[in-house]
Design a protein around this motif. Structure first.
Motif, short mmCIF file in Angstrom:
data_model
loop_
_atom_site.label_atom_id
_atom_site.label_comp_id
_atom_site.label_asym_id
_atom_site.label_seq_id
_atom_site.Cartn_x
_atom_site.Cartn_y
_atom_site.Cartn_z
N ALA B 88 -3.16 0.14 6.45
CA ALA B 88 -1.98 0.23 5.58
C ALA B 88 -1.82 -1.03 4.74
N GLU B 89 -2.37 -2.13 5.22
CA GLU B 89 -2.27 -3.38 4.48
C GLU B 89 -3.65 -3.86 4.01
N GLN B 90 -4.53 -2.90 3.77
CA GLN B 90 -5.87 -3.19 3.24
C GLN B 90 -6.07 -2.41 1.95
N PRO B 91 -6.00 -2.97 0.78
CA PRO B 91 -5.63 -4.36 0.50
C PRO B 91 -4.14 -4.57 0.75
N PRO B 92 -3.76 -5.82 0.99
CA PRO B 92 -2.38 -6.09 1.39
C PRO B 92 -1.35 -5.84 0.28
N SER B 93 -0.14 -5.50 0.69
CA SER B 93 0.97 -5.40 -0.25
C SER B 93 1.26 -6.78 -0.81
N ARG B 94 1.63 -6.80 -2.09
CA ARG B 94 2.15 -8.05 -2.66
C ARG B 94 3.67 -7.92 -2.65
N THR B 95 4.31 -8.75 -1.85
CA THR B 95 5.77 -8.65 -1.75
C THR B 95 6.45 -9.90 -2.28
N ARG B 96 7.67 -9.72 -2.68
CA ARG B 96 8.53 -10.84 -3.07
C ARG B 96 9.91 -10.51 -2.55
N HIS B 97 10.43 -11.35 -1.69
CA HIS B 97 11.78 -11.17 -1.17
C HIS B 97 12.76 -12.00 -2.01
N TYR B 98 13.56 -11.32 -2.80
CA TYR B 98 14.57 -12.02 -3.61
C TYR B 98 15.86 -12.08 -2.81
N VAL B 99 16.17 -13.26 -2.30
CA VAL B 99 17.32 -13.40 -1.42
C VAL B 99 18.47 -14.04 -2.21
#
Ligand code: FES
Ligand SMILES: [Fe+2]
Lengths: 429, 172
Positions: B88-99
């Motif tokens: 599921a993470e191959q290729p990995p997710s690109r995440t950005r947590h906007y807090v």
């Protein structure tokens, strides 16, 4: 289309099935009409609506329904569409209501679907509108061990006949003690670019994918077996009905491992001796009720190497477009089990098969990509081999019904599933 | 009740930085580092949201969970991501947590703070031009440990009732 379907039907018997059906507008439209318009499909588990007035909104094909328990405890499924001009009556997914009032012109219906209130009835309609003629559109419903199924097909045979003996296997998930199973909370649901049929096939007993798709589980030591021993066991299907189940078996497995002992005793009492014999050595049971309801049971441990706790997930693949479906996923727990066990089973479920579950994640990744590839123009002419176990004879020693073959790695359940699917599309089911 | 927190401004600044560094660890996929931001006794819960009428007694299920984790199960998830088979993470997710909207208040215990925040998670996958957006409200319990902090509880409610992502192989 008719000719194409004949081709598909013929191919299935020879172990071939075309790729394009997993993402095609024409097939999708045909399924809505010929399959979901005719077959019995799952609506709800009775424990989701335990009290009078409880309701959930669910689908038969693309039709939204209110599934409600009336004041007398009887369950009804009605099209969620006002008979006056067609407004959607109920906009929440669950709740409790004795009546539904339409927010457009104010018609009021009982939760059983009867029309009881029409503003300006006497003045406006001059006696021409009889309330009894304009109740909500009813679906036929029928139940098995807490499962509520519905259909708009007046000619459909009984649910019992539709299940055709698959009840023997469903009892593993549903007769978990004298009072059966119940849902633990509302279902997870999420939208995925996956064709419903891919999930239905996988859960009809795809033991073949486990050692690869879920290899992390073996890698971290979560299964007491290797990939090779993991895929032993039986594939059982009900010929002509489309239902199938894989019963994974690991040598040296403790009978009913993962259930608390007291619960095992209760479960044994609720099952027949044949069922006890078949299920006691089953490590993983993964099955599909044709067309789109599936179950899975297996033990899972938070600690590698330990047996862990046995959980059951029930899922529904609601088709919303070609190559697109809404997943519903429940965790079923034995009604009479301790809260402690229910919690532990639910935790095992969330970690493995809820929408953030570690197994679910990998399945969906594969299925979404498969769905995408099925749309390509080259896929139009491509067929897949469904050749595994073409020659395998029924295991006559096995004590469960249907066509039962060894090993569990076998395409016989899938050929049966696709045969039934094609029969519906051809109008010959 | 005052509209402003009684927590010392300097402590608030530290906690905000701590929360931002925690987000950075996840987004940079330094999951082992991320686990160090979490207390041994952490509870990590994301309840299911259900579409209900306005007067219903709950909208976030009291029993249903998307995540129902503790340190042990979060470690299982991280160990899984460290194998070569977390497809599921191959290729990995690109995440950005906007807090954003971080508010810090005292809790019942000294040295522990109730920290609420809004978090918008942007997630991009492979060559897809359609990102997933997961908007959540988080209620964290942040505990002072030595000269830093740890998260002792994370509770997050997703604003969407039906998630439009084929899986949630990310951390909230
Ligand atoms: S549409 Fe429902 S009352 Fe008119
Ligand atoms: Fe799987």
């Amino acid at each position: 289309m008719e000719a194409r379907l004949r081709d598909i039907r013929e191919g299935i018997d020879h172990g071939r099935f075309p790729a394009y059906v997993f993402n095609d507008q024409e097939i999708f439209d045909l399924e809505q009409e010929k399959l979901f318009g005719q077959a019995w499909t799952f609506l709800a588990h009775e424990s989701e609506i335990p009290k009078p007035g409880d309701y959930v909104t669910r689908y038969i094909g693309n039709n939204n329904l209110i599934v409600a328990r009336d004041e007398h405890g009887e369950i009804h499924a009605n099209l969620n569409m006002c008979r006056h001009r067609g407004n959607m009556m109920c906009k929440s997914e669950m709740g409790n209501a004795s009546h539904f009032r339409c927010s457009y012109h104010g018609w009021v219906y009982k939760n059983s679907g009867e029309l009881i209130g029409v503003p300006y009835l006497a003045e406006g309609y001059e006696g021409k509108l009889k309330r009894k003629d304009w109740g909500l559109v009813k679906a036929r419903i029928d139940t098995y061990e807490g499962l509520v199924f519905g259909t708009f097909n007046e000619d459909a045979s009984s649910l019992e006949d539709y299940l055709g003996g698959f009840q023997f296997y469903l009892d593993l998930y549903l007769k978990q003690g004298p009072n059966g199973s119940e849902v633990h909370g509302p279902p997870d649901h999420w939208i995925t670019e996956t064709d419903w049929k891919i999930a239905a096939e996988n859960f009809a007993g795809d033991g073949y994918h486990t050692p690869v798709a879920h290899q992390f589980g073996f890698n971290l030591g979560y299964f007491p077996s290797s990939g090779a021993t993991h895929s032993q066991g039986w594939a059982a299907s009900i010929p002509g009905k489309g239902h199938g189940i894989g019963l994974g078996h690991t040598p040296g497995f403790t009978p009913f491992a993962g259930f608390p002992d007291a619960l095992t005793a209760e479960i044994k009492k609720s099952l027949t001796p044949d069922q006890v014999e078949v299920f006691s050595n089953t490590r993983t049971a993964v099955g599909t009720v044709f067309p789109n309801l599936s179950f899975l049971m297996q033990p899972f441990s938070l600690i590698p190497g330990e047996t862990g706790v046995r959980f059951v997930t029930m899922r529904l693949y609601h088709p919303i477009g070609p190559g697109k479906c809404e997943m519903y996923s429940w965790c079923l727990v034995p009604k009479d089990a301790s809260d402690e066990y229910k919690e532990a089973a639910y935790q095992a479920y969330t970690l493995t098969f809820a929408q953030a579950g570690t197994f679910e994640q990998d399945d969906l990744e594969n299925w979404a990509r498969l769905t995408r590839m099925a749309k390509s123009s080259a896929a139009k002419g491509i067929e897949f081999p469904y050749l595994m176990g073409m020659e395998t004879e029924r295991d006559e020693d096995f004590r469960g019904p249907g066509h039962v073959v060894k090993p569990y790695v076998n395409d016989s359940n899938f050929r049966n599933l696709w045969g039934r699917w094609a029969d519906y599309l051809l109008g010959e089911a | 009740m005052t509209a402003l927190s009684t927590v010392d401004r300097a402590i608030q600044e530290d906690i905000k930085e701590f929360i931002a560094r925690e987000a950075l660890a996840v987004d940079e996929r330094r999951f082992r580092d991320w686990l160090d931001f979490l207390a041994e006794d952490i509870t990590y819960d994301v309840p299911l949201r259900v579409v209900r009428e306005g007067l219903a007694e709950w909208e976030l299920s009291p029993t249903g969970r998307i995540f129902q984790d503790n340190k042990q199960t979060l470690e299982v998830r991280v160990r899984r991501l460290e194998t070569d088979f977390a497809w599921a993470e191959q290729p990995p997710s690109r995440t950005r947590h906007y807090v954003t909207n971080v508010l810090i208040d005292d809790s019942e215990k000294t040295g522990e703070y109730e920290v609420t925040s809004y978090c918008l998670i942007y997630r991009s996958r492979g060559d897809s031009i359609e990102p997933n957006f997961v908007s959540v409200f988080r209620k964290d319990l942040v505990r002072r440990v030595g000269d830093s902090y740890q998260i002792a509880r994370r509770w997050a409610a997703i604003d969407q009732a039906i998630i439009n992502a084929h899986n949630l192989s990310i951390f909230i």
